[in-house]
Design an enzyme around this catalytic site. Structure first.
Site, mmCIF file in Angstrom:
data_model
loop_
_atom_site.group_PDB
_atom_site.id
_atom_site.type_symbol
_atom_site.label_atom_id
_atom_site.label_comp_id
_atom_site.label_asym_id
_atom_site.label_seq_id
_atom_site.Cartn_x
_atom_site.Cartn_y
_atom_site.Cartn_z
ATOM 1 C CE LYS A 14 -2.197 -0.876 3.869
ATOM 2 N NZ LYS A 14 -1.599 -2.167 4.249
ATOM 3 N NE ARG A 89 -4.145 -0.437 9.780
ATOM 4 C CZ ARG A 89 -3.004 0.028 9.241
ATOM 5 N NH1 ARG A 89 -2.872 1.291 8.954
ATOM 6 N NH2 ARG A 89 -2.014 -0.791 9.012
ATOM 7 N NE ARG A 128 7.320 -2.802 6.124
ATOM 8 C CZ ARG A 128 5.986 -2.648 6.163
ATOM 9 N NH1 ARG A 128 5.360 -2.100 5.143
ATOM 10 N NH2 ARG A 128 5.293 -3.041 7.203
ATOM 11 N NE ARG A 134 6.773 -0.384 9.603
ATOM 12 C CZ ARG A 134 5.568 -0.237 9.073
ATOM 13 N NH1 ARG A 134 5.430 0.351 7.904
ATOM 14 N NH2 ARG A 134 4.503 -0.679 9.700
ATOM 15 N NE ARG A 145 2.148 -4.297 11.382
ATOM 16 C CZ ARG A 145 3.161 -4.313 10.513
ATOM 17 N NH1 ARG A 145 4.275 -4.930 10.810
ATOM 18 N NH2 ARG A 145 3.038 -3.712 9.360
HETATM 19 P P1 AMP Z 1 1.083 1.038 8.660
HETATM 20 O O1 AMP Z 1 2.345 1.743 8.275
HETATM 21 O O2 AMP Z 1 -0.098 1.509 7.881
HETATM 22 O O3 AMP Z 1 1.219 -0.454 8.645
HETATM 23 O O4 AMP Z 1 0.787 1.440 10.182
HETATM 24 C C1 AMP Z 1 1.713 1.146 11.202
HETATM 25 C C2 AMP Z 1 1.014 1.146 12.557
HETATM 26 O O5 AMP Z 1 0.447 2.437 12.808
HETATM 27 C C3 AMP Z 1 -0.156 0.180 12.694
HETATM 28 O O6 AMP Z 1 0.254 -1.141 13.009
HETATM 29 C C4 AMP Z 1 -0.941 0.825 13.817
HETATM 30 O O7 AMP Z 1 -0.323 0.622 15.077
HETATM 31 C C5 AMP Z 1 -0.797 2.304 13.483
HETATM 32 N N1 AMP Z 1 -1.879 2.747 12.566
HETATM 33 C C6 AMP Z 1 -1.742 3.192 11.284
HETATM 34 N N2 AMP Z 1 -2.935 3.498 10.750
HETATM 35 C C7 AMP Z 1 -3.866 3.235 11.708
HETATM 36 C C8 AMP Z 1 -5.284 3.320 11.756
HETATM 37 N N3 AMP Z 1 -6.005 3.746 10.703
HETATM 38 N N4 AMP Z 1 -5.896 2.965 12.922
HETATM 39 C C9 AMP Z 1 -5.190 2.559 13.986
HETATM 40 N N5 AMP Z 1 -3.860 2.409 13.994
HETATM 41 C C10 AMP Z 1 -3.188 2.753 12.870
#
Ligand code: AMP
Length: 195
Positions: A14, A89, A128, A134, A145
């Site tokens: 994404k 989400r 990654r 990360r 996750r």
């Molecule tokens: P991502 O980079 O989109 O995988 O997001 C990394 C982390 O940020 C996730 O595992 C959540 O802890 C937090 N996060 C990102 N977007 C959201 C969201 N829409 N709702 C809740 N937590 C989020």
């Protein structure tokens, strides 16, 4: 004005696609994950609060996440359109997003569902972890996750499908091939690059 949402499991690509599409369609990519990571790095109050959830692979509470997106969507650069990556989400976030968009007189045009099989996702995320370091890309947190995605986020696809917004795109393959597939479904919906 073009409103795109990218949805898919962790590691589906994404973030990579969001960055490329943002350039191609001249719209800002709004990634809640990136915004949270920046706040964590800058040690802002939001970052301090979000860090624990992120490190455990859990979702940051809706109240914090929704407030952040509301603020971001009120900035003037989204008038041309926007691309949401990683938000909404949860069902609560879907409702809040509906409200925010209605208030600003904008709407979602398409929800691009990026698919990839589980094994491919695990190997991408392991890669990654090496490249980006990360803290939430450890095998245990990755599994968590994925489970949370299945439980809380996958059901959103049905919600958007009932609004006829979902376009499913195979996320497997070269980055530019996947971008071309996404462009194709956007074109098919009349969403062109100079929209
Ligand atoms: P991502 O980079 O989109 O995988 O997001 C990394 C982390 O940020 C996730 O595992 C959540 O802890 C937090 N996060 C990102 N977007 C959201 C969201 N829409 N709702 C809740 N937590 C989020």
């Amino acid at each position: 004005m073009i409103g795109i949402l990218l949805i898919g499991p962790p590691g589906a690509g994404k973030g990579t696609q969001a960055a490329l599409l943002a350039i191609r369609y001249s719209i800002p990519a709004i990634s809640t994950g990136d915004i949270f990571r920046k706040n964590v790095a800058d040690e802002t109050p939001l970052g301090v609060e979000a860090k624990g959830y992120m490190d455990r692979g859990e979702y940051v509470p809706d109240s914090l996440t929704n407030a952040l997106v509301k603020d971001r969507l009120s900035q003037s650069d989204v008038l041309n359109g926007f691309l949401l990556d990683g938000y909404p989400r949860t069902l609560d976030q879907v409702e809040k997003l509906d409200e925010f968009l209605a208030q600003s007189g904008t709407k979602l045009d398409v929800v691009v569902q990026l698919t990839a099989d589980r094994e491919e996702l695990v190997s991408r995320l392991a890669n990654r972890a090496e490249q980006q370091g990360r803290t939430d890309d450890t095998p245990e947190v990755i599994r968590k996750r994925q489970t949370i995605y299945e439980q809380q986020t996958a059901p959103l696809i049905d919600v958007y499908a009932s609004r006829s917004l979902v376009a499913k795109v195979d996320g497997l393959g070269e980055v530019n091939v996947v971008t071309a597939r996404i462009s194709e479904v956007l074109n098919a919906r009349g969403l062109s690059e100079d929209a």
